[in-house]
Design an enzyme around this catalytic site. Sequence first.
Site, PDB file in Angstrom:
ATOM      1  N   SER A   1      -5.621  31.738  31.028  1.00 58.76           N
ATOM      2  CA  SER A   1      -5.712  30.408  30.117  1.00 58.76           C
ATOM      3  C   SER A   1      -7.183  30.423  30.313  1.00 58.76           C
ATOM      4  O   SER A   1      -7.825  31.104  30.386  1.00 58.76           O
ATOM      5  CB  SER A   1      -4.798  29.817  30.681  1.00 58.76           C
ATOM      6  OG  SER A   1      -5.484  28.245  30.102  1.00 58.76           O
ATOM      7  N   HIS A   2      -8.051  29.372  30.791  1.00 63.27           N
ATOM      8  CA  HIS A   2      -9.151  28.977  31.257  1.00 63.27           C
ATOM      9  C   HIS A   2      -9.935  29.767  32.354  1.00 63.27           C
ATOM     10  O   HIS A   2     -11.030  28.774  32.791  1.00 63.27           O
ATOM     11  CB  HIS A   2      -9.395  27.387  31.660  1.00 63.27           C
ATOM     12  CG  HIS A   2      -8.757  26.852  32.263  1.00 63.27           C
ATOM     13  ND1 HIS A   2      -7.220  26.653  32.440  1.00 63.27           N
ATOM     14  CD2 HIS A   2      -8.391  26.655  33.783  1.00 63.27           C
ATOM     15  CE1 HIS A   2      -6.403  26.733  33.265  1.00 63.27           C
ATOM     16  NE2 HIS A   2      -7.531  26.480  34.447  1.00 63.27           N
TER      17      HIS A   2
ATOM     18  N   ASP B   1     -10.354  27.030  25.010  1.00 57.42           N
ATOM     19  CA  ASP B   1     -10.713  28.058  26.374  1.00 57.42           C
ATOM     20  C   ASP B   1     -10.203  29.762  25.626  1.00 57.42           C
ATOM     21  O   ASP B   1     -10.216  30.025  24.908  1.00 57.42           O
ATOM     22  CB  ASP B   1      -9.360  27.588  27.742  1.00 57.42           C
ATOM     23  CG  ASP B   1      -7.973  27.151  26.985  1.00 57.42           C
ATOM     24  OD1 ASP B   1      -7.178  27.664  25.622  1.00 57.42           O
ATOM     25  OD2 ASP B   1      -7.329  27.369  27.811  1.00 57.42           O
TER      26      ASP B   1
ATOM     27  N   ASP C   1      -7.214  31.334  26.127  1.00 59.82           N
ATOM     28  CA  ASP C   1      -6.096  31.711  25.104  1.00 59.82           C
ATOM     29  C   ASP C   1      -5.573  30.616  23.949  1.00 59.82           C
ATOM     30  O   ASP C   1      -4.589  31.025  23.370  1.00 59.82           O
ATOM     31  CB  ASP C   1      -5.046  31.933  26.020  1.00 59.82           C
ATOM     32  CG  ASP C   1      -4.601  30.879  26.851  1.00 59.82           C
ATOM     33  OD1 ASP C   1      -5.424  29.463  27.505  1.00 59.82           O
ATOM     34  OD2 ASP C   1      -2.857  30.435  27.194  1.00 59.82           O
TER      35      ASP C   1
ATOM     36  N   ASP D   1      -5.911  27.620  23.882  1.00 61.38           N
ATOM     37  CA  ASP D   1      -4.262  26.249  23.594  1.00 61.38           C
ATOM     38  C   ASP D   1      -5.244  24.930  24.148  1.00 61.38           C
ATOM     39  O   ASP D   1      -4.691  24.000  23.491  1.00 61.38           O
ATOM     40  CB  ASP D   1      -3.166  26.136  24.482  1.00 61.38           C
ATOM     41  CG  ASP D   1      -3.369  27.134  25.571  1.00 61.38           C
ATOM     42  OD1 ASP D   1      -4.756  26.693  25.900  1.00 61.38           O
ATOM     43  OD2 ASP D   1      -2.895  27.250  26.279  1.00 61.38           O
ATOM     44  N   ARG D   2      -6.187  25.062  25.415  1.00 63.48           N
ATOM     45  CA  ARG D   2      -6.681  23.504  25.471  1.00 63.48           C
ATOM     46  C   ARG D   2      -8.114  23.484  23.951  1.00 63.48           C
ATOM     47  O   ARG D   2      -8.515  24.233  23.154  1.00 63.48           O
ATOM     48  CB  ARG D   2      -7.418  24.211  26.743  1.00 63.48           C
ATOM     49  CG  ARG D   2      -6.841  24.244  27.471  1.00 63.48           C
ATOM     50  CD  ARG D   2      -7.733  24.364  29.397  1.00 63.48           C
ATOM     51  NE  ARG D   2      -6.088  24.128  30.001  1.00 63.48           N
ATOM     52  CZ  ARG D   2      -6.773  23.764  31.404  1.00 63.48           C
ATOM     53  NH1 ARG D   2      -8.043  23.458  31.670  1.00 63.48           N
ATOM     54  NH2 ARG D   2      -5.802  23.784  32.369  1.00 63.48           N
TER      55      ARG D   2
ATOM     56  N   LYS E   1       0.142  23.621  23.350  1.00 66.70           N
ATOM     57  CA  LYS E   1      -0.831  23.283  22.958  1.00 66.70           C
ATOM     58  C   LYS E   1      -1.671  24.476  22.249  1.00 66.70           C
ATOM     59  O   LYS E   1      -1.627  24.767  22.269  1.00 66.70           O
ATOM     60  CB  LYS E   1      -1.864  22.605  24.626  1.00 66.70           C
ATOM     61  CG  LYS E   1      -2.253  23.423  25.292  1.00 66.70           C
ATOM     62  CD  LYS E   1      -2.959  22.708  26.392  1.00 66.70           C
ATOM     63  CE  LYS E   1      -2.884  23.919  27.510  1.00 66.70           C
ATOM     64  NZ  LYS E   1      -2.227  24.239  28.425  1.00 66.70           N
TER      65      LYS E   1
HETATM   66  C1  G16 Z   1      -1.434  24.342  32.001  1.00 67.29           C
HETATM   67  C2  G16 Z   1      -0.053  23.876  31.747  1.00 67.29           C
HETATM   68  C3  G16 Z   1      -0.391  22.404  31.395  1.00 67.29           C
HETATM   69  C4  G16 Z   1      -1.730  21.620  32.587  1.00 67.29           C
HETATM   70  C5  G16 Z   1      -2.221  22.714  33.054  1.00 67.29           C
HETATM   71  C6  G16 Z   1      -2.447  22.509  34.217  1.00 67.29           C
HETATM   72  O1  G16 Z   1      -2.604  24.717  31.187  1.00 67.29           O
HETATM   73  O2  G16 Z   1      -0.003  24.480  30.198  1.00 67.29           O
HETATM   74  O3  G16 Z   1       0.319  21.857  30.811  1.00 67.29           O
HETATM   75  O4  G16 Z   1      -1.578  20.692  31.721  1.00 67.29           O
HETATM   76  O5  G16 Z   1      -1.967  23.453  33.597  1.00 67.29           O
HETATM   77  O6  G16 Z   1      -2.883  22.622  35.037  1.00 67.29           O
HETATM   78  P1  G16 Z   1      -3.275  21.839  36.790  1.00 67.29           P
HETATM   79  O7  G16 Z   1      -2.452  22.064  37.252  1.00 67.29           O
HETATM   80  O8  G16 Z   1      -4.758  22.873  37.258  1.00 67.29           O
HETATM   81  O9  G16 Z   1      -4.384  21.185  36.818  1.00 67.29           O
HETATM   82  P2  G16 Z   1      -3.322  25.739  30.698  1.00 67.29           P
HETATM   83  O10 G16 Z   1      -4.190  25.612  29.494  1.00 67.29           O
HETATM   84  O11 G16 Z   1      -3.344  26.516  31.946  1.00 67.29           O
HETATM   85  O12 G16 Z   1      -2.286  26.920  30.587  1.00 67.29           O
END
Ligand code: G16
Length: 543
Positions: free
Chosen positions: A113-114, A277, A279, A281-282, A376
Site C-alpha cells: 500500500s502506502h 497511494d 496501490d 486505493d487511498r 477503497k
Molecule cells: C489499510 C486498510 C484500511 C485501514 C488502514 C489503516 O489501508 O485497508 O482499511 O484504514 O489500513 O491503517 P492503520 O492500521 O495503519 O491505521 P491500506 O491503504 O494500507 O491498505
Amino acid sequence: MPTRTVITQPFADQKPGTSGLRKKVTVFQQQHYLENFVQAIFDSIAAPQGATLVLGGDGRFYNRHAIQVILKMAAANGFGRVMVGRGGILSTPAASCVIRKYKTFGGIILSASHNPGGPEGDFGIKFNSSNGGPATETVTEAIFAKSKSLSQYRILEVGDVQIDAIGNSVLGEMTVEVIDPVADYTELMKSLFDFPAIKALLADGFRIKFDAMHAVNGPYAVEILQRMLGAPADSLMNIIPLEDFGGGHPDPNLTYAHDLVEIMYGDNAPDFGAASDGDGDRNMILGKHFFVTPSDSLALLAANATVVPAYKKGLAGVARSMPTSAAVDRVAQALKIPCYETPTGWKFFGNLMDAGKVTLCGEESFGTGSDHIREKDGLWAVLFWLNILAAQRMPVAKIVYAHWARFGRNVYSRHDYEGLPNEVAEGVMSHIQGNFSKLSGLSFGKYTVKYCDDFSYTDPADASVSAKQGVRIIFTDGSRIVFRLSGTGTEGATLRVYLEAYDADVANHTLDAQLALAELIQIAQQISELKKRTGREQPTVIT
Ligand code: G16
C-alpha cells in the site's frame, strides 16, 4: 510439467495485519517465506479444482518475482485460470473490479500500500474473496493458523511465464491470461460518473493537478483524466510507476505528498489537487490553498451523492471506521439513512455492502469507496469530486464551507507517532487501557468525559467479534479522543491519536485544526503520558 513438493519450515510471523501480510522485502526474500504464505492461502480458501484467480500488484520491487512464484504455485494447486495484469500490474481497486466483473473465485494482490518500496522497503500480499474485498477475519485467521503449521508447498518446476503481452499461455493444466490492467476499471468509472460534465468543466479552464506519486495509478490517471476527460498533460505529475516510488513514501497526506501540497498552496495554484497511494486505493483531496480532511470528504460525497449518475437514486446507508470523524453521521441523520461504525480495515465494509445496507463508506486514513467494488478507490474519489465540482461550479473551499454551514464542522486531526519500540507503544496503550474506566465523569477544563471504552464490533454477517479496536474517550459535547496502534507498519509500532471536536458555529472560529484542538491535544497527552513514555515531543506526522 512436474509438480514439485517442497519441504518447508513453518513461519511464526505471518500474521496478516489490517490489510494482509506486510513485511520488509528482506523478510519476504527468506527461503520459502513467500511460498509458505501462498500455500497457506491456497490451503485455507478451499478453491474448487479449475477455479479462476485474479493476480496483480502495485509494481513495487519484488512484484515480478512474486507473480512468477504465485503463477507456478497456482498451477500446482489445481487452479484452471489466472487472470494477471500486464507486467504483473493491477491497482487494488482494479483487482477488486476484475474479480467481481469476471466472477472469479478471488484474487491475490501484491502491495504494501502506502509503505515505501525498493530492496530496503516493504512488500505485501493479501487474498481477496469472490466479492472483490479483503478476506474476512475468519479466513485471515485460518491462513495465519496454516502458515504456522505448514510443512510443504507445491510448485510447478518450469521456467518463467511471459506476463508483458496481452493474451493466453499455458502453464501445466492452467491458463495464464494476461489482461489490460486499466481497461475494465476505466469502463466501470465511465459507467458511474458524468464524464461529459467533467470533460466540459476541464474544457472551461478548470485546472487540476493529480499526483500519482510514482505509484500504480499513473497509467490509470493518464487514461482517464488525460485521454478520456481531456485534462492537459501537465495536470498529472509523477505518473511513471517505479519499483521504489522514486525513493518517496507513496502515502497521500500533507507530509508525504509535499510536492503536490507546495503546488496547491503556492502562487497560481490549480483549482483542484489530488493524490493517490502506492496501490491506488487511498486519496487526498485539496482545493486552492485548502485541504479537505478524509472525514469531511466522505461526509461531503454522501451529502452530494445524487449529482453522480450512479448514486442519483440516493444511498442505502453509509459507514465509517470508528476513528473517522462523525461528520458523515450528521449527513446520514439529515438524509434519514443508517450510518454504521466499524473497526479500522476495509474488510468490515464488505459485509455491509454485500447485505445492501451501505452504498458509501470511508475512513480517516484517506480511504473512500462505494459498493461499485469492495476496496477503497483513489481515482474513484477524485472523479466523484470532479463530478460534484462540475455540477456546482464552485471552488473546493466554498463547497466545504457551505457543507459546514449546513451540518456544522467536526474539527479533526490525527497525530501519528511512528517507529516507536513495540514495548513502548504497547506500554502507552496498556497504561490507557488500565485507566480509562476511571475517567468517566472527570472534567478537563471545558471537557467532561461522558464514557470510555475499548471499541468492540460484532460483524452482522458472520457474528465474528473484533475486540480491542482502539480506546475511545467520548466527552459530553460529542468531542472524542481515540488511541489506537496501527496495523500496517513494518518498523516498530505506530501509535495513532485521533482528535475530534464538534463546532456548530464555524463562521466565527479558526480554520486551523491544531489550534481549535489545542485543549484536546493537551488532554490526550495528560491521559496517555505520551511524552514521558515515548520521549517524543512531537508526532511524526500530523494530518
Ligand atoms: C489499510 C486498510 C484500511 C485501514 C488502514 C489503516 O489501508 O485497508 O482499511 O484504514 O489500513 O491503517 P492503520 O492500521 O495503519 O491505521 P491500506 O491503504 O494500507 O491498505
